[in-house]
Design a protein around this motif. Structure first.
Motif, short mmCIF file in Angstrom:
data_model
loop_
_atom_site.label_atom_id
_atom_site.label_comp_id
_atom_site.label_asym_id
_atom_site.label_seq_id
_atom_site.Cartn_x
_atom_site.Cartn_y
_atom_site.Cartn_z
N LYS A 61 -47.60 58.63 24.44
CA LYS A 61 -48.13 59.62 23.50
C LYS A 61 -47.88 59.18 22.06
CE LYS A 61 -48.33 64.39 22.18
NZ LYS A 61 -47.60 65.58 21.84
N PHE B 236 -52.15 66.90 20.25
CA PHE B 236 -52.39 66.92 21.70
C PHE B 236 -53.83 66.48 21.97
CE2 PHE B 236 -48.99 69.97 21.01
CZ PHE B 236 -48.08 69.62 21.98
N ASP C 161 -57.10 64.52 23.44
CA ASP C 161 -57.48 64.09 24.79
C ASP C 161 -56.95 62.68 25.06
OD1 ASP C 161 -58.69 66.42 25.29
OD2 ASP C 161 -60.76 65.67 25.28
N GLN D 288 -54.39 61.22 23.86
CA GLN D 288 -52.95 61.23 24.13
C GLN D 288 -52.64 61.75 25.53
OE1 GLN D 288 -51.91 63.56 20.60
NE2 GLN D 288 -50.63 61.86 19.92
N ILE D 289 -53.28 62.86 25.88
CA ILE D 289 -53.00 63.46 27.19
C ILE D 289 -53.36 62.50 28.33
CG2 ILE D 289 -53.49 65.42 28.73
CD1 ILE D 289 -52.22 66.50 26.25
N TYR D 290 -54.56 61.87 28.20
CA TYR D 290 -54.97 60.94 29.26
C TYR D 290 -54.04 59.74 29.34
CZ TYR D 290 -59.19 63.65 30.05
OH TYR D 290 -60.05 64.66 30.39
N GLU E 54 -50.91 59.75 28.63
CA GLU E 54 -49.66 60.21 29.27
C GLU E 54 -49.83 60.22 30.79
OE1 GLU E 54 -47.82 63.81 27.74
OE2 GLU E 54 -48.83 63.53 25.84
#
Lengths: 293, 674
Positions: B125, B653, B655, B657-659, B661
């Motif tokens: 992240k 947050f 997309d 970054q989330i993907y 992670e």
């Protein structure tokens, strides 16, 4: 609606009229009662006083026999109901107890068994509407004190289907049958129970208080759902009257007997002749019921 | 290129007893993008923070991952440390290896593996973090207080005296709350009205307080520093400017048999009424449900007798809008209804106590009204059924409270002390009477409260019986109270003339609707939950909304007042700032790809999205796109999930970054499976 019917020892002996009236009333409400073949003791006193595990083991033996008929078990005796429900509660809540009990009983405990008191079934599953439909001879003018005793709703976490301190299911049913229900405070007082054998004096005092309280609140009779309450209030009424020099003369009915009268069944069909305090004087006065159909 | 530092905290034994922190640091050092990794016993301590700061300088780090506790605990701490070392604070993130790992796992090896994974996720992240600047918003220097009982009054006065304009909203026709109903207050036995009414008058006269009585908060929107509030002023049917409060209408009103709420049904009032003599404002209101004019269209006596023509039958509810920067919730309490009719199926009544059936079984507030000089009996102890002086009074504690079977497990806290007070005041007024108290425990905690109840026993002769009451019934004109005295081990029966039940304190009925409107959290009983049980006791879970008094938990007057002053000072601190800084974790629209469907606009619960016109040089509108107001956006992400064209992202947050992670864990899982 089908139930595995567990009568227990009282309904086959001292409380045979409870059995007779139950078997007479249930089919009218669409309930099929199939007696559990070869049922054994429910585990009530003296077993549960000595050893709770043995008591639960007896319950498991009954559950196993019941499963052959139906997973829903219907009970009338308050003490049987209390014992079977308490066993169920402990078995569901403690693996340790369950293991011990299964070992003692030499049987597995099936988790699907349910135990109902038929008062619960009539009130909450059949419902007042359906009961009302069956009433052909309303119990007009009959002032009834509904007496629940101690075992039917307590301990609440294990057995209660009604308010443990202020139950109303029997009142609801009998009111639907046309009776006038007496608002009285002793509906869950202790009748003295099995002290009847060892301390008759205590039972006489406690049962006297109940009878007296019902009478002073205007009851003509008392309705019960427990064979032991019944025998203390009915069988001992004469001796209580003698001891306290009072004239009580309160017929003690099983609630199913009163339901049956409202449904138009005869005294014979409901086992009214088995009662010790003769109910006919009262019933004739109120114009309710007939001895024979 | 990423130059990330990973700092693994032992949290004393909290993490290190389960997770091998040294190994986590060692493996973290080899993760892509990580330049430096180390572990330390207490990363949040001064030397721990210095370790981070010096590492940032020494290794020229451009990202930091602190593997420690929950970000709720120390994110601010570590972001500040990073900032002091010259790093943008939003480049510092936490991997929670305590609450999410060591505290919930026993297996050391697996927990250590999981801790490494949690670090791996956060590193992925942070590799994609970019510097963010806090959003600055202006502050409306006004406050709203909901509830005009003692807590609301105190909070309003404190803030008003601090120079802030306060809007005070009370749903009843008068302020004063339950304290106005009380007779004398423990432990000093000073008159409740005497200490309350001056404060009520002060509220009415204060130039900084705008008072809305007979009004309710209808809607709340906005956010800390900038709340927009809609207040419903219920139709009073009396013109407040014309009315001079003479009270002639209340005397002449022919509809007089309405149970008086202020006396808790022990007396009757008229349909047009002033709740009590010291009411603020001291002007009447028409109870439309009981008024003959509103029921039949006839009557109108009040209109005829009113000299100032103040009666206005056509008055309508009015909605007023107010803008405030802070809100204090002080909605108070109600008493548990002990009859069999309950507001929800979680609660069960006490049929066996005959409340509602026997007029001489009353609750604690009803007894307060019997004791009060302004009460239905003028302060004489006369029982409701026949107006006779009761010679034997039974007080029962914990009715509803601490009673799992009836649905309430908590202690109502004030009852033990007020029962002692009730018994004491009864004995002062009826010296030859007997006062019995059935109790479970005596819990009179508070300054000089224990001495107070001892005095009730030792000087005034109250008889305390430790046990529960099983039933109450009437016999020969007496109430038979059947209970147990567990200290002597016997069943007891008391022939009482009056029974007073200390019923449980519960929140106001249906108050959860207001709390939902405010967006503050509440517990299973509908008491407001504080932000932290020890360190933030007067803040709600929502920034800018504070709480005071019994809406939070059962409380006595001193506690309510203390909490109200604390809430007021918290609000004053908030309103003292020229502008507020907000977290920049808000939604951002990519105008180039937005197709202008405005699905997000409809989905946004904070109403932060508006339409923006894109114009050419000639000023012609080419197309419309969505625009997010960062000072209103709460960063919930709803718009992101509904956007068809993938044109909205949440800062911090994204997309991407989330993907990243998720992928980091999936990749490792597939390696293990192979």
């Amino acid at each position: 609606m089908r139930f595995a019917y567990y009568p227990g020892c009282s309904l086959h002996s001292t409380a045979v009229e409870f059995d007779i009236s139950t078997r007479a009333v249930a089919p009218l409400l669409g309930i099929e009662l199939v007696e559990i073949p070869n049922w054994v003791c429910c585990g009530a006193s003296p077993t549960h006083q000595r050893d709770s595990i043995l008591s639960y083991a007896l319950a498991v033996a009954n559950f196993n026999k019941a499963e052959l008929v139906n997973e829903q078990i219907g009970v009338q005796c308050a003490s049987c109901y209390n014992n079977l429900r308490r066993a169920l509660f402990e078995l569901h809540h403690s693996d340790e107890i369950k293991k011990k009990v299964e070992k003692v009983a030499g049987l597995d405990f099936g988790n699907n068994v349910q135990v109902f008191h038929l008062l619960d079934v009539f009130r909450n599953q059949i419902g007042l509407e359906a009961i009302k439909e069956k009433v052909t001879h309303p119990l007009k003018g009959l002032n009834v004190a509904a007496y629940y005793g101690c075992l039917l709703t307590r301990p609440p976490e294990a057995v209660a289907f009604d308010d443990p301190e202020w139950p109303t299911s029997m009142d609801d049913i009998l009111q639907t049958c046309g009776a006038t229900m007496v608002d009285w405070p002793y509906k869950t007082e202790c009748c003295g129970a099995s002290l009847a054998l060892s301390r008759t004096d205590v039972v006489q005092k406690l049962s006297h208080d109940i009878l007296k309280m019902a009478k002073t609140h205007g009851a003509d009779c008392i309705a019960v759902a427990c064979p032991l309450c019944h025998s203390n209030l009915d069988l001992r009424q004469k001796s209580i009257e003698k001891k306290f020099a009072e004239n009580l003369e309160l017929p003690i009915f099983y609630y199913t007997q009163l339901m049956g009268l409202a449904f138009g069944l005869s005294g014979k069909e409901l086992g009214l002749d088995k009662l010790i305090v003769n109910p006919w004087k009262l019933l004739e006065e109120k114009g309710i019921g007939s001895k024979k159909s | 290129m990423a130059r990330i530092g990973v700092f693994v905290c032992h949290c004393g034994e909290n993490i290190a007893s389960v997770v091998d922190c040294e190994r986590v640091a060692k493996i973290s050092a080899s993760l892509p993008g990580v330049t430096y990794a180390t572990d330390y016993k207490y990363m949040c301590s001064d030397p721990g923070q210095d370790l981070i700061k010096s590492a940032i300088a020494e290794h020229n780090l451009n990202g930091v991952v602190v593997a420690a506790c929950s970000p709720h605990m120390h994110e601010t701490t570590f972001r500040k440390a990073a900032q002091q070392a010259g790093l943008n604070p939003y480049l510092c993130e936490m991997a929670n290896i305590r609450e999410h790992c060591s505290w919930v796992h026993d297996d050391h090896e697996k927990a250590t593996q999981k801790a490494i994974d949690l670090v791996r996720i956060m590193v992925e992240k942070v590799r994609r973090n970019h510097p963010l600047e806090p959003v600055r918003v202006s502050v409306t220097k006004r406050a709203l207080v909901i509830g005009g009982g003692i807590a609301g009054i105190q909070a309003a006065l404190d803030m008003a005296n601090g120079g802030i304009e306060v809007v005070l909203v009370e749903k009843e026709p008068s302020i004063g709350g339950h304290m106005a109903q009380l007779s004398e207050t423990f432990p000093t036995l000073d008159c409740s009205q005497c200490i309350l009414t001056p404060k009520m008058v002060e509220v009415a006269q204060h130039p900084n307080i705008k008072l809305y009585t007979y009004s309710e908060v209808e809607n709340v929107s906005g956010f800390v520093g900038n709340f927009k509030v809609t207040v419903r002023k219920k139709a009073r049917s009396v013109n407040m400017e014309l009315c001079n409060g003479c009270g002639l209408c209340t005397q002449k009103c022919p509809s007089r048999k309405i149970p008086n709420e202020f006396d808790r049904g022990l007396s009757n009032r008229s349909a047009i009424y002033i709740p009590f003599p010291q009411a603020i404002p001291n002007k009447p209101v028409i109870d439309r449900d009981h008024c003959i004019h509103f029921k039949t269209g006839k009557c109108g006596v009040c209109e005829k007798v009113c000299g100032t023509k103040a009666i206005d039958f056509d008055q309508q509810d009015e909605l007023v809008n107010e803008e405030v920067g802070a809100i204090v919730v002080a909605t108070g309490y109600d008493l548990y209804n002990i009859s069999m009719d309950q507001p929800n199926d979680k609660l069960e009544g006490y049929g066996e106590y005959g409340y509602g059936k026997y007029p001489d079984v009353i609750d604690g507030l009803q007894f307060e009204r019997l004791l009060s000089a302004t009460g239905p009996t003028g302060g004489k102890i006369l029982r409701p059924s026949d107006g006779k002086e009761p010679k034997n009074v039974v007080f029962i504690s914990c009715v509803g409270s601490r009673h799992n079977a009836k649905g309430i497990t908590y202690c109502s806290k004030i009852c033990c002390t007020y029962i002692a007070k009730h018994g004491m005041l009864y004995k002062h007024k009826v010296p030859d009477g007997n006062a019995y108290v059935f109790y479970m425990d005596v819990r009179t905690s508070g300054k000089r409260f224990d001495e107070f109840w001892r005095r009730a026993v030792e000087e005034d002769g109250l008889v305390y019986l430790r046990g529960r009451v099983s039933k109450i019934y009437e016999q020969d004109g007496h109430l038979i109270v059947k209970g147990a005295d567990t200290l002597s081990g016997v069943a007891v029966e008391v022939e009482a003339d009056l029974v007073v039940l200390a019923t449980a304190i519960v929140p106001q009925p249906n108050i959860e609707k207001l709390f939902q409107n405010l967006g503050i959290s509440y517990d299973e009983y509908n008491f407001v939950t504080e932000a932290h049980p020890k360190l933030r006791p007067v803040e709600s879970s929502t920034a800018g909304i504070f709480l005071a008094g019994a809406c939070h938990s059962p409380k006595d007057i001193p506690e309510s007042v203390a909490q109200a002053s604390a809430a007021a000072s918290k609000a004053l601190i908030l309103l003292s700032k020229p502008e507020l800084e907000r977290e920049p974790l808000v939604a951002k629209v990519n105008e180039a790809t937005c197709i202008g469907c405005f699905y997000c606009l409809r989905a946004c619960p904070a109403k932060a999205i508006t339409e923006k016109e894109i114009k050419n040089r000639a000023g012609e509108v080419l197309r419309k796109v969505s625009e997010v107001n960062p000072s209103v956006c709460t960063g919930c992400g709803t718009c992101v999930s509904v956007c068809f064209s993938n044109s909205i992202d949440l800062e911090g947050f994204t997309d991407e970054q989330i993907y990243a992670e998720i992928n980091s864990v999936i990749e490792r899982m597939s390696v293990i499976q192979q």
